[in-house]
Design a protein around this motif. Sequence first.
Motif, PDB file in Angstrom:
ATOM      1  N   GLY A 222      49.907   2.872  -4.394  1.00 35.54           N
ATOM      2  CA  GLY A 222      49.349   2.583  -5.706  1.00 35.54           C
ATOM      3  C   GLY A 222      49.727   1.214  -6.223  1.00 35.54           C
ATOM      4  N   LYS A 223      49.161   0.860  -7.374  1.00 35.84           N
ATOM      5  CA  LYS A 223      49.421  -0.435  -7.994  1.00 35.84           C
ATOM      6  C   LYS A 223      50.873  -0.574  -8.449  1.00 35.84           C
ATOM      7  CE  LYS A 223      44.669  -0.975  -9.675  1.00 35.84           C
ATOM      8  NZ  LYS A 223      43.792  -1.100 -10.873  1.00 35.84           N
ATOM      9  N   THR A 224      51.529   0.557  -8.679  1.00 36.74           N
ATOM     10  CA  THR A 224      52.924   0.527  -9.130  1.00 36.74           C
ATOM     11  C   THR A 224      53.902   0.237  -7.992  1.00 36.74           C
ATOM     12  OG1 THR A 224      53.168   2.916  -8.779  1.00 36.74           O
ATOM     13  CG2 THR A 224      52.421   2.192 -10.960  1.00 36.74           C
ATOM     14  N   GLY A 225      53.386   0.193  -6.744  1.00 35.17           N
ATOM     15  CA  GLY A 225      54.271   0.007  -5.600  1.00 35.17           C
ATOM     16  C   GLY A 225      54.767   1.319  -5.039  1.00 35.17           C
ATOM     17  N   ARG A 226      54.341   2.436  -5.651  1.00 33.12           N
ATOM     18  CA  ARG A 226      54.714   3.758  -5.157  1.00 33.12           C
ATOM     19  C   ARG A 226      53.527   4.383  -4.422  1.00 33.12           C
ATOM     20  NH1 ARG A 226      57.389   6.082 -10.782  1.00 33.12           N
ATOM     21  NH2 ARG A 226      59.056   4.538 -10.955  1.00 33.12           N
ATOM     22  N   TYR A 227      53.827   5.307  -3.527  1.00 34.45           N
ATOM     23  CA  TYR A 227      52.762   6.048  -2.866  1.00 34.45           C
ATOM     24  C   TYR A 227      52.316   7.180  -3.787  1.00 34.45           C
ATOM     25  CZ  TYR A 227      53.266   3.539   1.507  1.00 34.45           C
ATOM     26  OH  TYR A 227      53.270   2.549   2.459  1.00 34.45           O
ATOM     27  N   GLU A 228      50.999   7.343  -3.904  1.00 35.60           N
ATOM     28  CA  GLU A 228      50.438   8.316  -4.831  1.00 35.60           C
ATOM     29  C   GLU A 228      49.484   9.257  -4.111  1.00 35.60           C
ATOM     30  OE1 GLU A 228      48.304   6.016  -7.646  1.00 35.60           O
ATOM     31  OE2 GLU A 228      50.068   5.003  -8.474  1.00 35.60           O
ATOM     32  N   MET A 229      49.347  10.465  -4.674  1.00 36.66           N
ATOM     33  CA  MET A 229      48.286  11.374  -4.239  1.00 36.66           C
ATOM     34  C   MET A 229      48.030  12.371  -5.362  1.00 36.66           C
ATOM     35  SD  MET A 229      49.907  14.087  -1.557  1.00 36.66           S
ATOM     36  CE  MET A 229      51.041  15.379  -2.095  1.00 36.66           C
ATOM     37  N   PRO A 230      46.821  12.920  -5.435  1.00 32.45           N
ATOM     38  CA  PRO A 230      46.495  13.856  -6.520  1.00 32.45           C
ATOM     39  C   PRO A 230      47.349  15.122  -6.444  1.00 32.45           C
ATOM     40  CG  PRO A 230      44.515  13.075  -5.407  1.00 32.45           C
ATOM     41  CD  PRO A 230      45.670  12.652  -4.564  1.00 32.45           C
ATOM     42  N   ALA A 231      47.641  15.698  -7.611  1.00 34.90           N
ATOM     43  CA  ALA A 231      48.338  16.988  -7.665  1.00 34.90           C
ATOM     44  C   ALA A 231      47.397  18.088  -7.193  1.00 34.90           C
ATOM     45  CB  ALA A 231      48.809  17.260  -9.087  1.00 34.90           C
ATOM     46  N   GLU A 232      47.953  19.272  -6.966  1.00 31.39           N
ATOM     47  CA  GLU A 232      47.145  20.381  -6.477  1.00 31.39           C
ATOM     48  C   GLU A 232      46.236  20.939  -7.569  1.00 31.39           C
ATOM     49  OE1 GLU A 232      51.366  20.855  -4.680  1.00 31.39           O
ATOM     50  OE2 GLU A 232      50.483  20.365  -6.621  1.00 31.39           O
ATOM     51  N   GLY A 233      45.097  21.448  -7.128  1.00 31.82           N
ATOM     52  CA  GLY A 233      44.218  22.226  -7.993  1.00 31.82           C
ATOM     53  C   GLY A 233      43.721  21.506  -9.228  1.00 31.82           C
ATOM     54  N   ALA A 234      43.656  22.270 -10.317  1.00 31.25           N
ATOM     55  CA  ALA A 234      43.061  21.777 -11.563  1.00 31.25           C
ATOM     56  C   ALA A 234      43.867  20.646 -12.191  1.00 31.25           C
ATOM     57  CB  ALA A 234      42.916  22.926 -12.558  1.00 31.25           C
ATOM     58  N   GLN A 235      45.134  20.533 -11.857  1.00 28.94           N
ATOM     59  CA  GLN A 235      45.960  19.486 -12.465  1.00 28.94           C
ATOM     60  C   GLN A 235      45.497  18.094 -12.052  1.00 28.94           C
ATOM     61  OE1 GLN A 235      47.736  20.100 -14.806  1.00 28.94           O
ATOM     62  NE2 GLN A 235      48.835  22.011 -14.625  1.00 28.94           N
ATOM     63  N   ALA A 236      44.880  17.987 -10.878  1.00 31.17           N
ATOM     64  CA  ALA A 236      44.384  16.679 -10.432  1.00 31.17           C
ATOM     65  C   ALA A 236      43.290  16.187 -11.365  1.00 31.17           C
ATOM     66  CB  ALA A 236      43.871  16.787  -9.001  1.00 31.17           C
ATOM     67  N   ALA A 237      42.406  17.091 -11.786  1.00 28.80           N
ATOM     68  CA  ALA A 237      41.311  16.712 -12.683  1.00 28.80           C
ATOM     69  C   ALA A 237      41.827  16.257 -14.042  1.00 28.80           C
ATOM     70  CB  ALA A 237      40.351  17.878 -12.847  1.00 28.80           C
ATOM     71  N   LYS A 238      43.020  16.692 -14.401  1.00 27.90           N
ATOM     72  CA  LYS A 238      43.614  16.307 -15.680  1.00 27.90           C
ATOM     73  C   LYS A 238      44.366  14.980 -15.595  1.00 27.90           C
ATOM     74  CE  LYS A 238      44.241  21.131 -17.103  1.00 27.90           C
ATOM     75  NZ  LYS A 238      45.219  22.179 -17.471  1.00 27.90           N
ATOM     76  N   GLY A 239      44.417  14.412 -14.393  1.00 27.46           N
ATOM     77  CA  GLY A 239      45.068  13.115 -14.227  1.00 27.46           C
ATOM     78  C   GLY A 239      46.449  13.154 -13.606  1.00 27.46           C
ATOM     79  N   TRP A 240      46.910  14.324 -13.173  1.00 28.28           N
ATOM     80  CA  TRP A 240      48.257  14.433 -12.615  1.00 28.28           C
ATOM     81  C   TRP A 240      48.284  13.966 -11.167  1.00 28.28           C
ATOM     82  CZ3 TRP A 240      52.607  15.461 -15.290  1.00 28.28           C
ATOM     83  CH2 TRP A 240      52.460  15.975 -16.581  1.00 28.28           C
ATOM     84  N   LYS A 241      49.340  13.202 -10.850  1.00 28.92           N
ATOM     85  CA  LYS A 241      49.529  12.692  -9.492  1.00 28.92           C
ATOM     86  C   LYS A 241      50.995  12.825  -9.064  1.00 28.92           C
ATOM     87  CE  LYS A 241      45.998   9.032  -9.584  1.00 28.92           C
ATOM     88  NZ  LYS A 241      45.779   7.571  -9.412  1.00 28.92           N
ATOM     89  N   TYR A 242      51.172  12.936  -7.760  1.00 31.34           N
ATOM     90  CA  TYR A 242      52.503  12.766  -7.187  1.00 31.34           C
ATOM     91  C   TYR A 242      52.733  11.271  -7.024  1.00 31.34           C
ATOM     92  CZ  TYR A 242      52.868  17.695  -5.728  1.00 31.34           C
ATOM     93  OH  TYR A 242      52.950  19.062  -5.702  1.00 31.34           O
ATOM     94  N   GLU A 243      53.957  10.828  -7.280  1.00 33.68           N
ATOM     95  CA  GLU A 243      54.342   9.455  -6.987  1.00 33.68           C
ATOM     96  C   GLU A 243      55.635   9.492  -6.177  1.00 33.68           C
ATOM     97  OE1 GLU A 243      52.406   6.963 -10.736  1.00 33.68           O
ATOM     98  OE2 GLU A 243      54.582   7.010 -10.459  1.00 33.68           O
TER      99      GLU A 243
END
Length: 264
Positions: A222-243
Amino acid sequence: MAGTVLSVALVVTGAAACDSDGNENKAAAKAAPTTTAVPEVFGAGGYRGLALGMAKDVALATGALETAPVSLLNGCTDFAFKGGPAPDQARLAAEAAVQARFAEADANERAAKRAVGTVEPLPPNASVEQLKERADRMVAQVERMKAAQTTLDQLSKAADELKAAKATRDKAFLTTGRVQFGLDGLRELAAPAEARTAEGLGAGSTLDDLKRVYGDKGLELGKTGRYEMPAEGAQAAKGWKYEFTVEGEKVGGMSLVNRSAYCS
């Protein structure tokens, strides 16, 4: 002779009893259920009783967090997990100073931008006096634009200081974890070092493992310099990500965060 027969009979009977008891004990041991502690999963379902988006007062009521904030940067409020580090007063004071400088620089930049204004075009058949007045206004506008550029540079410098203060805070809680609250509740859940995802990854995992396990699940730098991926299920649609913070080809820390949720 009769006594000898009786003694032998007692010995045989006792041996049979011991063998019977032994077999029964073994059978009981085999039948007894074995309990293995299953480590809690760090994921979109939350962690330690804390749910993504949970209200601050509800989260504090769970007892999972210390009650004194450990950071107040950018309008957000951060708390350590129970048993975590106590608030560092020196760092809190430094954060407050950085935040104040940023707020002042932001206000100055906004005011300077408004002050630039515009210079109206000349009317048809403008007089010499009108031409001179407009030229004077343009000169003044150029000076205001220079002032606005100065305030913009100061804002950029203050923003860099704020970014550095956030990095210092994040590093301080990289091992113990922290929880951050914004306007709409819990917006970041930074995992302690022992936490693991459902796939068993966390602090200490290699970057190769991270890419192997999550490469087909949207993992990217990601732009922050961290690796990112969407969270599981409905939380991804709400904008939640793993960093995932990666240092020296290994995961140093991970968090679940919603960057679209505002601090203030």
